[in-house]
Design a protein around this motif. Structure first.
Motif, PDB file in Angstrom:
ATOM      1  N   ALA B  39      33.208  42.780  48.628  1.00 20.55           N
ATOM      2  CA  ALA B  39      33.516  42.472  47.221  1.00 20.55           C
ATOM      3  C   ALA B  39      32.229  42.393  46.410  1.00 20.55           C
ATOM      4  N   VAL B  42      30.970  45.982  45.796  1.00 19.83           N
ATOM      5  CA  VAL B  42      31.824  46.755  44.881  1.00 19.83           C
ATOM      6  C   VAL B  42      31.594  46.328  43.432  1.00 19.83           C
ATOM      7  N   GLY B  58      34.689  51.121  45.766  1.00 22.71           N
ATOM      8  CA  GLY B  58      35.904  50.332  46.046  1.00 22.71           C
ATOM      9  C   GLY B  58      36.693  50.953  47.182  1.00 22.71           C
ATOM     10  N   GLY B  62      36.711  49.100  50.671  1.00 27.70           N
ATOM     11  CA  GLY B  62      38.067  48.614  50.987  1.00 27.70           C
ATOM     12  C   GLY B  62      38.554  49.137  52.321  1.00 27.70           C
ATOM     13  N   PHE B  80      40.583  47.146  46.223  1.00 31.23           N
ATOM     14  CA  PHE B  80      39.181  47.343  45.822  1.00 31.23           C
ATOM     15  C   PHE B  80      39.018  48.574  44.919  1.00 31.23           C
ATOM     16  N   SER B  83      40.377  47.478  41.425  1.00 29.79           N
ATOM     17  CA  SER B  83      39.532  46.486  40.734  1.00 29.79           C
ATOM     18  C   SER B  83      38.120  47.026  40.506  1.00 29.79           C
ATOM     19  N   GLY B  84      37.618  47.863  41.442  1.00 23.87           N
ATOM     20  CA  GLY B  84      36.286  48.459  41.266  1.00 23.87           C
ATOM     21  C   GLY B  84      36.255  49.373  40.053  1.00 23.87           C
ATOM     22  N   SER B 110      37.135  39.641  40.671  1.00 25.52           N
ATOM     23  CA  SER B 110      37.271  39.222  42.072  1.00 25.52           C
ATOM     24  C   SER B 110      38.644  38.574  42.285  1.00 25.52           C
ATOM     25  N   GLN B 113      41.207  41.353  42.344  1.00 25.71           N
ATOM     26  CA  GLN B 113      41.200  42.068  43.632  1.00 25.71           C
ATOM     27  C   GLN B 113      41.896  41.250  44.710  1.00 25.71           C
ATOM     28  N   TRP B 117      45.398  42.012  46.764  1.00 24.53           N
ATOM     29  CA  TRP B 117      45.391  42.081  48.235  1.00 24.53           C
ATOM     30  C   TRP B 117      46.414  41.105  48.820  1.00 24.53           C
TER      31      TRP B 117
END
Lengths: 277, 164
Positions: B39, B42, B58, B62, B80, B83-84, B110, B113, B117
């Motif tokens: 994280a 990324v 990401g 990921g 990832f 969100s990346g 964060s 992400q 997840w």
């Protein structure tokens, strides 16, 4: 628009990667007990790295210990630890053997072969998404580890069984705290039979005990019954911490396993059903 | 030339994150829930280089994280990647020059992400990680703190000409 220009377009690339992940995820759902090809490849590729990291960390730890302790004390300690490990395993198994075989000669014969039936292994990693599910050990098929072998901690308490994927020098262990796990167990005091499975949160529960049954005592010890023909009978599993039968036709029996995840450095893989001889 | 330098740095950062993740897992598996090196990499890359780098990093980070987990491959990859990309896209639109702004920014992404997840994991496995991993609640804080620090360090080195 040419293909190259299309790929260079950030929104196209983002959309493509989102779609790729969605296809990747949906190709693996619904989950089955069989490992996917991706998982097997991932295991073969990354378990050596985990092994290296664990070895690196152990090296740092032992170097620090060497600085703080005198060398000869450390050596002696290592020797004793190893001895203690085997003795604890032997004691655990011999207690069971004593129940089955009273004859002294038979015990002596078995004692010699016991050591060859235990594979000492180190835990090199856990499932990082949920470490109550699986652990990785540094022994594989080259060390005679195959799937469905019982694995115990250094005190002889059951921690799980080996499962696929098993590579040359690494294997996966499904912990008894995993929802995937199923162990035939029996309570020591009232001989209540059941199937122990994990809740994925560090505890286990016993399934299929009828709510109408008067069996099950809080605080009672649970050990393997051997009825599943995977785990030998008599391996210590845990202790009942609560029993409830409020809803449904079965009791909810919660078990606190004996093994401690943070103490799992050295484990024993039992090569075969030792108490069946 | 500077482009090659940036890409090699990004790849080196990813490898470092991979090694750190393995090491943290070996020390204590709960530690990877508290400090997630993937994280960190990324979001740092997304803030520094933008959405394309965030997107590709990401995906790579990921999928590497997924390799450490045994279940469905691609859950971390998906969260990832998404969100990346978004972190990279927004970082180009916003002024993230101060530590506190970067901290807040990294915290939001964060959290995004992690939420993605956890939701995907709960949907597929019918089990919430929120009850099994107590350190998970602290991950956005540690990630954002470390990302802000890393970006600050990178910009300082960039001024000195150490990095590209």
């Amino acid at each position: 628009m040419s293909f190259l220009r299309l790929v260079k377009n950030k929104y196209f690339l983002a959309g493509f990667l989102f779609l790729f992940h969605l296809i990747l995820i949906s190709s693996q759902v619904p989950l089955g007990s069989r490992q996917t090809l991706l998982e097997k490849i991932g295991f073969q590729l990354f378990s050596p790295v985990q092994k290296m990291a664990a070895a690196g960390w152990n090296f740092i730890k032992s170097s620090y210990a060497e600085i703080t302790n005198l060398a000869f004390l450390r050596q002696e300690n290592q020797q004793l630890k190893k001895e203690n490990f085997f003795l604890t395993q032997e004691k655990q198994l011999l207690t069971q053997k004593l129940r089955l075989y009273r004859a002294e000669k038979e015990l002596t014969d078995n004692l010699a072969s016991l050591r060859q039936k235990i594979i000492p292994a180190s835990v090199i990693g856990f499932d990082t998404a949920n470490f109550y599910r699986t652990a990785i050990i540094n022994r594989g098929y080259e060390d005679q580890v195959v799937k469905n072998l019982p694995v115990c901690d250094k005190r002889g308490n059951l921690i799980g069984r080996t499962a696929e994927p098993v590579s040359a020098h690494e294997a996966r262990v499904v912990l008894i705290t995993s929802e995937e796990s199923g162990v035939a167990v029996i309570s020591v005091t009232d001989k209540m039979l059941g199937i122990l499975t994990g809740d994925g949160q560090g505890k286990c529960y016993i399934k299929y005990v009828m709510a109408s049954s008067n069996l099950g005592l809080q605080g009672d010890e649970i050990e393997t019954s051997g009825l599943d023909r995977v785990f030998p009978p008599g391996l210590k599993v845990g202790r009942i911490i609560s029993i409830s039968s409020e809803k449904g036709m079965f009791k909810k029996i919660l078990v606190q396993p004996y093994f401690d995840l943070r103490e799992l450095e050295l484990v024993a893989v039992l090569k075969e059903n030792l108490t069946e001889r | 030339m500077p482009r090659i330098r940036s890409w090699s740095m990004t790849i080196a950062a990813l490898l470092l994150a991979f090694l750190l993740y393995s090491l943290l897992g070996a020390i204590d598996p709960a530690l990877v829930m508290l400090i997630n090196p993937f994280a960190m990499v990324v979001f740092s890359v997304a803030i520094i280089y933008g959405e394309i780098a965030g997107l590709l990093m990401g995906t790579a980070a990921g999928l590497l994280q997924d390799a450490f987990s045994y279940g469905v491959f691609g859950l971390a990859g998906f969260s990832f990647t998404m969100s990346g990309f978004l972190a990279g896209w927004f970082s180009q639109k916003l002024n993230l020059n101060s530590f506190s702004k970067r901290f807040f920014f990294a915290f939001v992404f964060s959290l995004l992400q992690l939420s993605l997840w956890v939701i995907l994991y709960a949907l597929i496995f019918k089990k919430s990680l929120l009850y099994t991993q107590p350190f998970i609640y602290l991950q956005p804080v540690t990630t954002s703190l470390l990302v802000s620090g890393l970006v600050w360090l990178f910009r300082k080195w960039q001024l000195k000409g150490v990095v590209g």
